[in-house]
Enzyme design. Structure first.
Site, PDB file in Angstrom:
ATOM      1  N   ASN A   1       0.815  -1.227   0.000  1.00 37.84           N
ATOM      2  CA  ASN A   1       0.000   0.000   0.000  1.00 37.84           C
ATOM      3  C   ASN A   1       0.847   1.276   0.000  1.00 37.84           C
ATOM      4  O   ASN A   1       0.518   2.247  -0.660  1.00 37.84           O
ATOM      5  CB  ASN A   1      -1.004  -0.015   1.154  1.00 37.84           C
ATOM      6  CG  ASN A   1      -0.349  -0.166   2.507  1.00 37.84           C
ATOM      7  OD1 ASN A   1       0.711  -0.773   2.619  1.00 37.84           O
ATOM      8  ND2 ASN A   1      -0.960   0.383   3.523  1.00 37.84           N
TER       9      ASN A   1
ATOM     10  N   GLY B   1       1.614  -5.974   7.228  1.00 38.06           N
ATOM     11  CA  GLY B   1       0.738  -6.606   6.241  1.00 38.06           C
ATOM     12  C   GLY B   1      -0.552  -7.039   6.890  1.00 38.06           C
ATOM     13  O   GLY B   1      -0.931  -6.523   7.949  1.00 38.06           O
TER      14      GLY B   1
ATOM     15  N   THR C   1      -3.468  -9.199   8.856  1.00 33.69           N
ATOM     16  CA  THR C   1      -3.472  -9.872  10.159  1.00 33.69           C
ATOM     17  C   THR C   1      -3.290 -11.384  10.008  1.00 33.69           C
ATOM     18  O   THR C   1      -2.569 -12.013  10.793  1.00 33.69           O
ATOM     19  CB  THR C   1      -4.779  -9.526  10.911  1.00 33.69           C
ATOM     20  OG1 THR C   1      -4.748  -8.120  11.163  1.00 33.69           O
ATOM     21  CG2 THR C   1      -4.897 -10.250  12.237  1.00 33.69           C
ATOM     22  N   ALA C   2      -3.922 -11.971   8.983  1.00 31.28           N
ATOM     23  CA  ALA C   2      -3.805 -13.426   8.802  1.00 31.28           C
ATOM     24  C   ALA C   2      -2.350 -13.804   8.493  1.00 31.28           C
ATOM     25  O   ALA C   2      -1.832 -14.804   9.028  1.00 31.28           O
ATOM     26  CB  ALA C   2      -4.723 -13.883   7.673  1.00 31.28           C
ATOM     27  N   THR C   3      -1.670 -12.995   7.684  1.00 30.07           N
ATOM     28  CA  THR C   3      -0.258 -13.277   7.377  1.00 30.07           C
ATOM     29  C   THR C   3       0.582 -13.131   8.644  1.00 30.07           C
ATOM     30  O   THR C   3       1.492 -13.930   8.898  1.00 30.07           O
ATOM     31  CB  THR C   3       0.279 -12.328   6.280  1.00 30.07           C
ATOM     32  OG1 THR C   3      -0.679 -12.253   5.240  1.00 30.07           O
ATOM     33  CG2 THR C   3       1.595 -12.793   5.725  1.00 30.07           C
TER      34      THR C   3
ATOM     35  N   GLU D   1       3.059  -5.253  12.398  1.00 32.78           N
ATOM     36  CA  GLU D   1       2.145  -4.120  12.211  1.00 32.78           C
ATOM     37  C   GLU D   1       1.064  -4.615  11.268  1.00 32.78           C
ATOM     38  O   GLU D   1       1.324  -4.833  10.084  1.00 32.78           O
ATOM     39  CB  GLU D   1       2.925  -2.927  11.641  1.00 32.78           C
ATOM     40  CG  GLU D   1       2.305  -1.595  12.013  1.00 32.78           C
ATOM     41  CD  GLU D   1       1.172  -1.228  11.093  1.00 32.78           C
ATOM     42  OE1 GLU D   1      -0.002  -1.459  11.476  1.00 32.78           O
ATOM     43  OE2 GLU D   1       1.441  -0.727  10.005  1.00 32.78           O
TER      44      GLU D   1
ATOM     45  N   CYS E   1      -3.449   1.540   6.364  1.00 30.89           N
ATOM     46  CA  CYS E   1      -3.929   0.861   7.566  1.00 30.89           C
ATOM     47  C   CYS E   1      -4.483   1.855   8.589  1.00 30.89           C
ATOM     48  O   CYS E   1      -5.209   1.473   9.494  1.00 30.89           O
ATOM     49  CB  CYS E   1      -2.826   0.009   8.183  1.00 30.89           C
ATOM     50  SG  CYS E   1      -1.303   0.923   8.453  1.00 30.89           S
TER      51      CYS E   1
ATOM     52  N   GLU F   1       6.804   0.499  16.223  1.00 30.93           N
ATOM     53  CA  GLU F   1       7.882   0.994  15.380  1.00 30.93           C
ATOM     54  C   GLU F   1       8.089   2.471  15.704  1.00 30.93           C
ATOM     55  O   GLU F   1       7.383   3.044  16.530  1.00 30.93           O
ATOM     56  CB  GLU F   1       7.506   0.813  13.907  1.00 30.93           C
ATOM     57  CG  GLU F   1       7.291  -0.637  13.523  1.00 30.93           C
ATOM     58  CD  GLU F   1       7.013  -0.814  12.039  1.00 30.93           C
ATOM     59  OE1 GLU F   1       5.926  -0.438  11.591  1.00 30.93           O
ATOM     60  OE2 GLU F   1       7.911  -1.321  11.339  1.00 30.93           O
TER      61      GLU F   1
HETATM   62  O1  TXE Z   1      -1.120  -8.769   2.405  1.00 30.07           O
HETATM   63  P1  TXE Z   1      -0.088  -9.817   2.901  1.00 30.07           P
HETATM   64  P2  TXE Z   1      -2.006  -8.869   1.107  1.00 30.07           P
HETATM   65  C1  TXE Z   1      -4.401  -6.138   4.666  1.00 30.07           C
HETATM   66  C2  TXE Z   1      -5.541  -5.714   3.802  1.00 30.07           C
HETATM   67  C3  TXE Z   1      -5.409  -6.609   2.629  1.00 30.07           C
HETATM   68  C4  TXE Z   1      -4.958  -7.868   3.279  1.00 30.07           C
HETATM   69  C5  TXE Z   1      -4.220  -8.800   2.411  1.00 30.07           C
HETATM   70  O2  TXE Z   1      -6.748  -5.978   4.450  1.00 30.07           O
HETATM   71  O3  TXE Z   1      -6.598  -6.768   1.935  1.00 30.07           O
HETATM   72  O4  TXE Z   1      -4.098  -7.433   4.305  1.00 30.07           O
HETATM   73  O5  TXE Z   1      -3.253  -8.108   1.646  1.00 30.07           O
HETATM   74  C6  TXE Z   1       4.179 -11.187   2.449  1.00 30.07           C
HETATM   75  N1  TXE Z   1       5.068 -15.535   5.000  1.00 30.07           N
HETATM   76  N2  TXE Z   1      -3.218  -5.320   4.516  1.00 30.07           N
HETATM   77  O6  TXE Z   1      -2.446 -10.231   0.777  1.00 30.07           O
HETATM   78  O7  TXE Z   1      -0.296 -11.105   2.195  1.00 30.07           O
HETATM   79  C7  TXE Z   1       3.724 -10.604   1.122  1.00 30.07           C
HETATM   80  O8  TXE Z   1       4.471 -11.149   0.064  1.00 30.07           O
HETATM   81  C8  TXE Z   1       5.788 -14.405   4.968  1.00 30.07           C
HETATM   82  C9  TXE Z   1      -2.976  -4.414   5.564  1.00 30.07           C
HETATM   83  O9  TXE Z   1      -1.271  -8.175   0.067  1.00 30.07           O
HETATM   84  O10 TXE Z   1      -0.108  -9.787   4.362  1.00 30.07           O
HETATM   85  C10 TXE Z   1       3.971  -9.138   1.354  1.00 30.07           C
HETATM   86  O11 TXE Z   1       5.348  -8.833   1.162  1.00 30.07           O
HETATM   87  N3  TXE Z   1       5.420 -13.331   4.239  1.00 30.07           N
HETATM   88  C11 TXE Z   1      -1.709  -3.757   5.491  1.00 30.07           C
HETATM   89  C12 TXE Z   1       3.594  -8.961   2.816  1.00 30.07           C
HETATM   90  O12 TXE Z   1       3.683 -10.262   3.393  1.00 30.07           O
HETATM   91  C13 TXE Z   1       4.275 -13.402   3.545  1.00 30.07           C
HETATM   92  C14 TXE Z   1      -0.991  -3.634   4.247  1.00 30.07           C
HETATM   93  C15 TXE Z   1       2.181  -8.425   3.040  1.00 30.07           C
HETATM   94  O13 TXE Z   1       1.259  -9.219   2.321  1.00 30.07           O
HETATM   95  C16 TXE Z   1       3.477 -14.554   3.569  1.00 30.07           C
HETATM   96  C17 TXE Z   1      -1.292  -4.646   3.273  1.00 30.07           C
HETATM   97  C18 TXE Z   1       3.918 -15.656   4.337  1.00 30.07           C
HETATM   98  N4  TXE Z   1       3.220 -16.793   4.426  1.00 30.07           N
HETATM   99  C19 TXE Z   1      -2.405  -5.422   3.433  1.00 30.07           C
HETATM  100  N5  TXE Z   1       2.390 -14.333   2.788  1.00 30.07           N
HETATM  101  C20 TXE Z   1      -1.343  -2.774   6.527  1.00 30.07           C
HETATM  102  N6  TXE Z   1      -1.707  -3.022   7.766  1.00 30.07           N
HETATM  103  O14 TXE Z   1      -0.684  -1.798   6.248  1.00 30.07           O
HETATM  104  C21 TXE Z   1       2.505 -13.082   2.314  1.00 30.07           C
HETATM  105  N7  TXE Z   1       3.647 -12.516   2.750  1.00 30.07           N
END
Ligand code: TXE
Length: 481
Positions: A150, A226, A228-230, A248, A282, A461
């Protein structure tokens, strides 16, 4: 077509497998570059390079480390337009936003931590008549930084700058959806003379490259921003390995508007806190609570302004919103709008994809959307949508709005609009939120702790919090009697 490369041990290289992944321009819906489809063997090489560089970098005087970081920042600043265009092409955001916010903030992150480390001091604890303790804060070693799409370069540098300033060597992964400015940064690092192996940037998919970072036994700390699930997945792997973690994660932030607010300021800032970066920050305030006496007046003005907000291609200087980041993310946002309708919500404005003409006809654009008539506890009001979609809800008392504001699993940021000082402090005290903005939004002092409560994350952070995260404290006791 530009082939982005990994930056490992000071060299720009392809993935070991030779494989690539398509990189999309979301404003046109077309592939415009490729990135390396890296895997654990590339992370292994990056960690090896980082390990080899660690002794040299951690023993380089912090003044010299800071000087290289400032050189990197200066080169980025001198190419601001090129970086802003690259960020906008990769992400879909208006070029103006990238030029005014993303890239200047990336420059500030580097300069801030290059100088913050010069002021960073450790504690000492005196024991009367016995002796004293002093605490050494030394770099951890090889650390991992994983960032999202983002605010690509902004959040990438927010992590790597404190890590490098503190003397660590870094293995970093930008989002595979927005890799371009991290690649441009690797070119700048070469030019600025950053010693090889100090920073390694490995591109690729989260479940491959991110997972390899998470699992690598020699990466002792991970800073992640990123979903929350990740974050949960990363914690489940890294915690049993006793890695230090900074997470975060998501937010579902309340924007609370009292009847005694400065109406015009609340309205204009709410436009930004709702729809800046297509609502993909976020910190955006996606649940807007409006005190009943001004509910109808605010609603009317907010809907009118939103309906007039121009959604356009990123290079359009008039664009208030550009494209959302990807096709799948656009579909996710649209599915939440459908869910809101099923849950009884009324779409007051927006609610649909915007179809553009010409070269932008396949781009991923969504009209800014306001929904009313939903209960505070429905899914639309509880789950992170991360797009240009907000809900509005009236309230009658402080107790009621606090209950609704605090009802989600998240606790990242909150905004309060009131001219009553006591009420403002009372609300700030009672909101379950890592950050509270009063009569403002997204005003950032980089020294302040940044992060969320509850499922919005772990750790903070910013400022010395980040330098403490990226250092290992060691207490030494000296007997003096
Ligand atoms: O994020 P991911 P996604 C939220 C927002 C969005 C949702 C999913 O709701 O719709 O998350 O977005 C890396 N092990 N935010 O799917 O997957 C991935 O390659 C290690 C909120 O894009 O969490 C990327 O570099 N790393 C948010 C990073 O994690 C892994 C900003 C974030 O991707 C991984 C973005 C794994 N198993 C999305 N899987 C905020 N809070 O700012 C993915 N990644």
């Amino acid at each position: 077509m530009k082939a982005i490369q990994n930056y490992i041990n000071g060299e720009l290289v392809a993935a070991s497998s030779g494989g690539t992944i398509d990189n999309y321009d979301p404003s046109r819906g077309v592939v415009y570059s490729t990135i390396p489809d890296s895997a654990h063997e590339d992370i292994a090489k990056a960690v090896e390079a980082a390990e080899a560089a660690f002794e040299g970098w951690s023993n380089t005087p912090k003044e010299a480390r800071g000087a290289i970081m400032i050189k990197i920042a200066d080169i980025i600043e001198s190419r601001l337009d090129a970086f802003a265009l690259a960020e906008s092409t990769d992400n879909g955001k208006p070029v103006k936003l990238a030029a005014e916010v993303d890239i200047p903030r990336a420059v500030s992150n580097l300069k801030f931590f290059a100088t913050a480390i010069q002021h960073f001091a450790a504690e000492s604890h005196y024991m009367e008549g016995i002796g004293f303790n002093y605490t050494l804060r030394k770099p951890i070693g090889v650390v991992g930084c994983i960032s999202p799409w983002n605010l690509p370069l902004y959040l990438f540098t927010w992590k790597i700058a404190p890590a490098l300033a503190a003397g660590n060597c870094v293995v970093a992964k930008p989002s595979e959806i927005t890799p371009m400015t991290a690649y441009l940064l690797s070119e700048v690092c070469k030019e600025a003379g950053l010693p090889k192996g100090v920073l390694n940037i490995v591109h690729g998919l989260g479940p491959k490259v991110g997972d390899a970072i998470t699992r690598h036994p020699k990466i002792k700390a991970i800073s992640f921003t990123g979903g929350t699930a990740t974050g949960q997945t990363i914690a489940s792997i890294a915690a049993p390995m006793f890695k230090k973690l900074s997470l975060e994660l998501g937010g579902k932030n309340p924007n609370i508007i009292f009847a005694d607010c400065d109406f015009d300021k609340a309205l204009s800032t709410t436009m930004r806190s709702s729809f800046a970066n297509q609502g993909q920050i976020c910190l955006c305030g996606s649940r807007i609570f409006i005190e009943r006496p001004i509910y109808e007046k605010f609603k009317e003005a907010f809907v009118a302004k939103t309906a007039a907000s121009k959604v356009s291609f990123p290079q359009d200087p008039e664009a208030k919103l550009g494209a959302v980041v990807s096709k799948s993310h656009m579909e996710k946002i649209l599915s939440y709008i459908e869910l809101a309708k099923e849950e009884g919500g009324t779409v007051l404005t927006g609610g649909e994809r915007v179809m553009m003409d010409g070269e932008y006809k396949d781009g991923y654009y969504i009209r800014p959307t306001i929904i009313e008539g939903l209960t505070f506890d429905c899914r639309t009001n509880q789950e992170e949508i991360f797009g240009p979609v907000v809900t509005i809800t009236p309230f009658d008392s402080e107790e009621e709005v606090l209950m609704m504001a605090n009802s989600t699993q998240y606790g990242l940021a909150a905004t309060v609009w009131t001219e009553n000082l006591n009420k403002a402090h009372r609300m700030a005290d009672k909101l379950d939120s890592g950050i509270v903005w009063i009569n403002s939004w997204l005003v950032r002092d980089l020294r302040t702790p940044f992060g969320g409560m509850k499922n919005s994350g772990v750790g903070r952070e910013g400022g010395f919090e980040a330098l403490r995260f990226f250092t290992e404290p060691k207490n030494v006791f000296v007997k003096s009697n």
